[in-house]
Design a protein around this motif. Structure first.
Motif, PDB file in Angstrom:
ATOM      1  N   ASN A 227      -0.046   1.918  -6.401  1.00 46.55           N
ATOM      2  CA  ASN A 227      -0.887   3.204  -5.245  1.00 46.55           C
ATOM      3  C   ASN A 227       0.179   2.432  -4.233  1.00 46.55           C
ATOM      4  O   ASN A 227      -0.430   2.525  -2.876  1.00 46.55           O
ATOM      5  CB  ASN A 227      -2.287   2.488  -4.950  1.00 46.55           C
ATOM      6  CG  ASN A 227      -3.193   2.928  -6.504  1.00 46.55           C
ATOM      7  OD1 ASN A 227      -2.785   4.211  -6.231  1.00 46.55           O
ATOM      8  ND2 ASN A 227      -3.506   2.252  -6.855  1.00 46.55           N
ATOM      9  N   SER A 228       0.857   2.049  -4.174  1.00 47.00           N
ATOM     10  CA  SER A 228       2.214   1.406  -3.072  1.00 47.00           C
ATOM     11  C   SER A 228       2.843   2.343  -2.711  1.00 47.00           C
ATOM     12  O   SER A 228       3.319   3.018  -3.351  1.00 47.00           O
ATOM     13  CB  SER A 228       2.613   0.441  -3.950  1.00 47.00           C
ATOM     14  OG  SER A 228       2.228  -1.221  -4.083  1.00 47.00           O
ATOM     15  N   ASP A 229       3.564   2.395  -1.707  1.00 49.41           N
ATOM     16  CA  ASP A 229       4.342   2.943  -0.982  1.00 49.41           C
ATOM     17  C   ASP A 229       5.807   2.796  -1.128  1.00 49.41           C
ATOM     18  O   ASP A 229       5.751   1.875  -1.853  1.00 49.41           O
ATOM     19  CB  ASP A 229       4.445   3.745   0.689  1.00 49.41           C
ATOM     20  CG  ASP A 229       3.993   2.402   1.169  1.00 49.41           C
ATOM     21  OD1 ASP A 229       5.146   1.204   1.269  1.00 49.41           O
ATOM     22  OD2 ASP A 229       2.850   2.152   2.237  1.00 49.41           O
ATOM     23  N   VAL A 230       7.157   2.980  -1.408  1.00 52.91           N
ATOM     24  CA  VAL A 230       8.338   2.878  -1.302  1.00 52.91           C
ATOM     25  C   VAL A 230       8.703   2.088   0.305  1.00 52.91           C
ATOM     26  O   VAL A 230       9.538   1.737  -0.645  1.00 52.91           O
ATOM     27  CB  VAL A 230       9.019   4.501  -1.638  1.00 52.91           C
ATOM     28  CG1 VAL A 230       8.209   6.192  -1.756  1.00 52.91           C
ATOM     29  CG2 VAL A 230       9.393   4.775  -0.023  1.00 52.91           C
ATOM     30  N   ASP A 231       7.993   1.709   0.953  1.00 50.58           N
ATOM     31  CA  ASP A 231       8.637   0.820   1.660  1.00 50.58           C
ATOM     32  C   ASP A 231       8.060  -0.231   1.008  1.00 50.58           C
ATOM     33  O   ASP A 231       8.933  -1.292   1.514  1.00 50.58           O
ATOM     34  CB  ASP A 231       7.606   1.339   2.701  1.00 50.58           C
ATOM     35  CG  ASP A 231       8.444   2.330   3.809  1.00 50.58           C
ATOM     36  OD1 ASP A 231       9.941   2.346   3.956  1.00 50.58           O
ATOM     37  OD2 ASP A 231       7.958   3.367   4.783  1.00 50.58           O
ATOM     38  N   THR A 232       6.836  -0.435   1.189  1.00 52.34           N
ATOM     39  CA  THR A 232       6.114  -2.072   0.067  1.00 52.34           C
ATOM     40  C   THR A 232       7.342  -2.007  -0.940  1.00 52.34           C
ATOM     41  O   THR A 232       7.841  -3.308  -1.450  1.00 52.34           O
ATOM     42  CB  THR A 232       4.497  -1.710  -0.094  1.00 52.34           C
ATOM     43  OG1 THR A 232       4.423  -1.067   1.371  1.00 52.34           O
ATOM     44  CG2 THR A 232       4.997  -3.066  -0.484  1.00 52.34           C
ATOM     45  N   ILE A 233       7.540  -0.890  -2.277  1.00 55.74           N
ATOM     46  CA  ILE A 233       7.750  -1.216  -3.005  1.00 55.74           C
ATOM     47  C   ILE A 233       9.148  -1.992  -2.874  1.00 55.74           C
ATOM     48  O   ILE A 233      10.409  -2.344  -3.725  1.00 55.74           O
ATOM     49  CB  ILE A 233       7.918   0.025  -3.868  1.00 55.74           C
ATOM     50  CG1 ILE A 233       6.513  -0.050  -4.516  1.00 55.74           C
ATOM     51  CG2 ILE A 233       8.633  -0.377  -5.204  1.00 55.74           C
ATOM     52  CD1 ILE A 233       6.385   1.597  -5.263  1.00 55.74           C
ATOM     53  N   MET A 234      10.536  -1.344  -1.864  1.00 54.77           N
ATOM     54  CA  MET A 234      11.678  -1.599  -1.224  1.00 54.77           C
ATOM     55  C   MET A 234      11.309  -2.856  -1.683  1.00 54.77           C
ATOM     56  O   MET A 234      13.008  -3.747  -1.702  1.00 54.77           O
ATOM     57  CB  MET A 234      12.241  -0.875  -0.093  1.00 54.77           C
ATOM     58  CG  MET A 234      13.470  -0.703   0.250  1.00 54.77           C
ATOM     59  SD  MET A 234      14.503  -0.488  -0.933  1.00 54.77           S
ATOM     60  CE  MET A 234      16.116  -0.812  -0.717  1.00 54.77           C
ATOM     61  N   LYS A 235      10.864  -3.644  -0.481  1.00 54.62           N
ATOM     62  CA  LYS A 235      10.526  -5.151  -0.475  1.00 54.62           C
ATOM     63  C   LYS A 235      10.825  -6.442  -2.073  1.00 54.62           C
ATOM     64  O   LYS A 235      11.486  -6.691  -2.011  1.00 54.62           O
ATOM     65  CB  LYS A 235       9.360  -5.843   0.105  1.00 54.62           C
ATOM     66  CG  LYS A 235       9.147  -5.493   1.740  1.00 54.62           C
ATOM     67  CD  LYS A 235       8.214  -5.691   1.925  1.00 54.62           C
ATOM     68  CE  LYS A 235       7.454  -4.601   3.100  1.00 54.62           C
ATOM     69  NZ  LYS A 235       6.248  -4.964   4.095  1.00 54.62           N
ATOM     70  N   LEU A 236      10.600  -5.729  -2.814  1.00 54.57           N
ATOM     71  CA  LEU A 236      10.389  -6.125  -3.827  1.00 54.57           C
ATOM     72  C   LEU A 236      12.620  -5.638  -4.701  1.00 54.57           C
ATOM     73  O   LEU A 236      12.541  -7.072  -5.471  1.00 54.57           O
ATOM     74  CB  LEU A 236       8.992  -5.140  -5.570  1.00 54.57           C
ATOM     75  CG  LEU A 236       7.673  -5.462  -5.278  1.00 54.57           C
ATOM     76  CD1 LEU A 236       7.263  -4.672  -5.941  1.00 54.57           C
ATOM     77  CD2 LEU A 236       7.561  -6.888  -4.953  1.00 54.57           C
ATOM     78  N   VAL A 237      13.051  -5.060  -4.489  1.00 52.55           N
ATOM     79  CA  VAL A 237      14.520  -5.001  -4.902  1.00 52.55           C
ATOM     80  C   VAL A 237      15.271  -6.096  -3.774  1.00 52.55           C
ATOM     81  O   VAL A 237      15.726  -6.353  -4.543  1.00 52.55           O
ATOM     82  CB  VAL A 237      14.138  -3.332  -4.543  1.00 52.55           C
ATOM     83  CG1 VAL A 237      16.177  -2.894  -4.829  1.00 52.55           C
ATOM     84  CG2 VAL A 237      13.987  -1.877  -5.268  1.00 52.55           C
ATOM     85  N   LYS A 238      14.627  -6.345  -2.460  1.00 53.24           N
ATOM     86  CA  LYS A 238      15.420  -6.865  -1.978  1.00 53.24           C
ATOM     87  C   LYS A 238      15.093  -8.728  -2.170  1.00 53.24           C
ATOM     88  O   LYS A 238      14.595  -8.679  -2.496  1.00 53.24           O
ATOM     89  CB  LYS A 238      15.551  -6.386  -0.648  1.00 53.24           C
ATOM     90  CG  LYS A 238      16.011  -4.963  -0.192  1.00 53.24           C
ATOM     91  CD  LYS A 238      15.637  -5.319   1.554  1.00 53.24           C
ATOM     92  CE  LYS A 238      16.110  -3.905   1.302  1.00 53.24           C
ATOM     93  NZ  LYS A 238      16.202  -3.512   3.313  1.00 53.24           N
TER      94      LYS A 238
END
Length: 215
Positions: free
Chosen positions: A204-215
């Protein structure tokens, strides 16, 4: 039109004849499809973005493009490989094989093992039930849940289709050398582990939240 046009056309035809797409008795339609595919391969999605003034990540966009293309090619090849088993050709075989490996999964467990959304997975399970390849029974601990197992017919289909699935897997691996397959497998496992975590923990997370997991 001038002479250069016809020379270029003949060169394109010659390239088509030397390509893997060329088959005996190939016609104009085959040539057109090859030209379209060649053009698509030569174009990068980043070119459009750059032309429109957007900053892009070239490597990541190319990875995305290649994954999407490979997914489409894989679906086509799987349907071809399982032509003798039409009831398994639309991803049903992955559910059948999973249940052979892990009997008595709940519907939700089986869907999650295959990384599908609930609606898509439910439709696949419904088709397998209608085809008589799996059966369901009430979960003894949770009456709201159903446990799934292979039927006798489902087990027979599993054994009958193994050879075709194996051949399809070999074809999908293409002409990669053994060491290239090993490197690709390790990379894909690492990438899938990351996305499996997103699938289970961040639905249910949005892409902005998920992006933080990539960095």
């Amino acid at each position: 039109m001038n002479t250069d046009f016809f020379i270029d056309l003949l060169l394109q035809v010659k390239e088509f004849e030397n390509s893997e797409a060329y088959k005996p008795h190939a016609g104009v339609e085959d040539f057109r499809l090859w030209m379209n595919d060649k053009k698509y391969r030569e174009e990068s999605p980043t070119k459009l973005f750059i032309n429109e003034g957007h900053q892009v990540s070239f490597t990541e966009n190319e990875i995305c493009k290649q994954i999407l293309l490979l997914g489409r090619y894989s679906k086509q090849m799987i349907r071809k490989g399982l032509g003798e088993f039409p009831e398994l050709a639309n991803e049903e075989f992955t559910y059948l094989y999973r249940l052979k490996d892990e009997p008595n999964l709940t519907k939700i467990q089986l869907i999650e093992r295959n990384g599908h959304e609930k609606q898509t997975g439910s439709q696949i399970i419904k088709r397998l039930l209608e085809a008589g390849l799996i059966e369901e029974r009430n979960d003894e601990e949770d009456k709201r849940s159903k446990r799934l197992t292979l039927t006798r017919k489902g087990k027979e289909r599993f054994h009958q289709s193994v050879e075709k699935v194996n051949l399809t897997s070999i074809i999908l691996s293409g002409k990669l050398e053994p060491h290239e397959k090993d490197v690709l497998l390790k990379t894909l496992v690492k990438l899938n582990d990351f996305h499996s975590h997103l699938y289970t923990e961040h639905k249910n997370s949005d892409v902005d939240t998920i992006m933080k997991l990539v960095k």
